[in-house]
Design a protein around this motif. Structure first.
Motif, PDB file in Angstrom:
ATOM      1  N   MET A 177       0.552 -20.098  37.976  1.00  0.00           N
ATOM      2  CA  MET A 177      -0.409 -19.838  36.903  1.00  0.00           C
ATOM      3  C   MET A 177      -1.836 -19.995  37.427  1.00  0.00           C
ATOM      4  N   ARG A 178      -2.632 -18.965  37.314  1.00  0.00           N
ATOM      5  CA  ARG A 178      -4.010 -19.012  37.807  1.00  0.00           C
ATOM      6  C   ARG A 178      -4.975 -19.599  36.790  1.00  0.00           C
ATOM      7  N   THR A 179      -4.590 -19.643  35.549  1.00  0.00           N
ATOM      8  CA  THR A 179      -5.433 -20.172  34.489  1.00  0.00           C
ATOM      9  C   THR A 179      -4.723 -21.370  33.860  1.00  0.00           C
TER      10      THR A 179
ATOM     11  N   GLN B  74     -10.619 -20.240  22.442  1.00  0.00           N
ATOM     12  CA  GLN B  74      -9.600 -19.685  23.322  1.00  0.00           C
ATOM     13  C   GLN B  74      -8.649 -18.788  22.533  1.00  0.00           C
ATOM     14  N   THR B  75      -8.012 -17.873  23.217  1.00  0.00           N
ATOM     15  CA  THR B  75      -7.024 -16.997  22.575  1.00  0.00           C
ATOM     16  C   THR B  75      -5.598 -17.463  22.832  1.00  0.00           C
ATOM     17  N   ALA B  76      -5.448 -18.524  23.619  1.00  0.00           N
ATOM     18  CA  ALA B  76      -4.139 -19.077  23.929  1.00  0.00           C
ATOM     19  C   ALA B  76      -4.266 -20.586  24.064  1.00  0.00           C
ATOM     20  N   LEU B  77      -3.142 -21.281  24.026  1.00  0.00           N
ATOM     21  CA  LEU B  77      -3.153 -22.718  24.267  1.00  0.00           C
ATOM     22  C   LEU B  77      -3.437 -22.981  25.738  1.00  0.00           C
ATOM     23  N   THR B  78      -4.304 -23.951  25.998  1.00  0.00           N
ATOM     24  CA  THR B  78      -4.678 -24.302  27.367  1.00  0.00           C
ATOM     25  C   THR B  78      -4.504 -25.801  27.572  1.00  0.00           C
ATOM     26  N   MET B  79      -4.854 -26.275  28.743  1.00  0.00           N
ATOM     27  CA  MET B  79      -4.720 -27.698  29.032  1.00  0.00           C
ATOM     28  C   MET B  79      -5.601 -28.553  28.131  1.00  0.00           C
TER      29      MET B  79
END
Length: 248
Positions: free
Chosen positions: A126-128, A184-189
């Motif tokens: 995963m790059r992001t 954000q458009t997605a769940l992130t850390m």
């Protein structure tokens, strides 16, 4: 607990559907013998069989890891081909083998820390700092303990948090994600605390539901029910009501 109190949960699990055709992967021809399973029904039984198939092959074959990524992203045509390609290229470049992927995922299942999750995420290519796709693998490896997580789940939690926490204040509590207020458009850390709380809550809720229904619930099943209960883009939200469960 009466049957009526848990009937929404049972209905949501029984009517769960996530239909996927693995052969739709644009690069399926590069992997003879793989990307051929028919998941067009997409119910709990078929999905559980896919999880078992992954566990049976994860230690010795790289292809099932790509199949799961494609499966997870199937409803997102812009990503479902590109991410598996990206992952495969990274594994070739870094000489990552299936055993390495499995070890990284199992290490996280033994230590639910952000450090272990990041190591797993990076090993997967995963790059992001995304959360949803990496979290899929622990859910496939240990569905009894780990749910998947995505924005539909996050929306349901935000909508339902108060009444479910109040119903059992001594148990694990749901917390909201930073998504979508963080832009954000997605769940992130940045949503990792939400992810941790979700894992604990689903495991605990599965234990309660197993006690009061005829189904042996897993953490993954709780997440399936929530995913279905929230509904798709064209549904009113939530589509189904999941009753708050008191302590068992």
């Amino acid at each position: 607990m009466s049957v009526k109190l848990s009937s929404g949960w049972t209905q949501a699990l029984e009517t769960y559907r996530y239909a996927v055709r693995l052969r739709d992967f644009a690069d399926a021809g590069l992997y003879p013998g793989w990307f051929s399973r028919d998941l067009s029904n997409g119910d709990r039984h078929g999905t559980s069989e896919f999880e078992s198939y992954f566990r049976a092959n994860a230690a010795n074959h790289i292809e099932p890891w790509l199949e799961v990524a494609f499966w997870k992203l199937y409803s997102q045509p812009a990503w479902r081909d590109n991410l598996p390609r990206q992952m495969a290229a990274y594994w070739v470049e870094k000489r990552i083998i299936p055993e390495t992927l499995l070890e990284a995922c199992l290490n996280y299942t033994r230590d639910l820390s952000s450090n272990r999750f990041n190591l797993m995420r990076e090993t997967l290519g995963m790059r992001t700092p995304v959360v949803a796709v990496p979290a899929t693998y622990p859910a496939f490896l240990r569905p009894d303990l780990f749910p998947m997580v995505d924005t539909r789940v996050a929306k349901w939690v935000r909508y339902s948090l108060m009444e479910h926490n109040l119903a059992d204040p001594s148990g694990p509590q749901l917390v909201t994600s930073n998504y979508p207020e963080n832009g954000q458009t997605a769940l992130t850390m940045s949503d990792f605390l939400f992810t941790q709380s979700w894992v604990k809550w689903c495991k605990y809720t599965a234990q309660k539901l197993s006690t009061f229904t005829s189904v042996e619930w897993r953490a993954r099943d709780v997440e399936m029910a929530v995913f279905n209960a929230w509904g798709d883009r064209n549904d009113d939200h939530p589509k189904l009501r999941l009753e708050p469960l008191p302590a068992s």
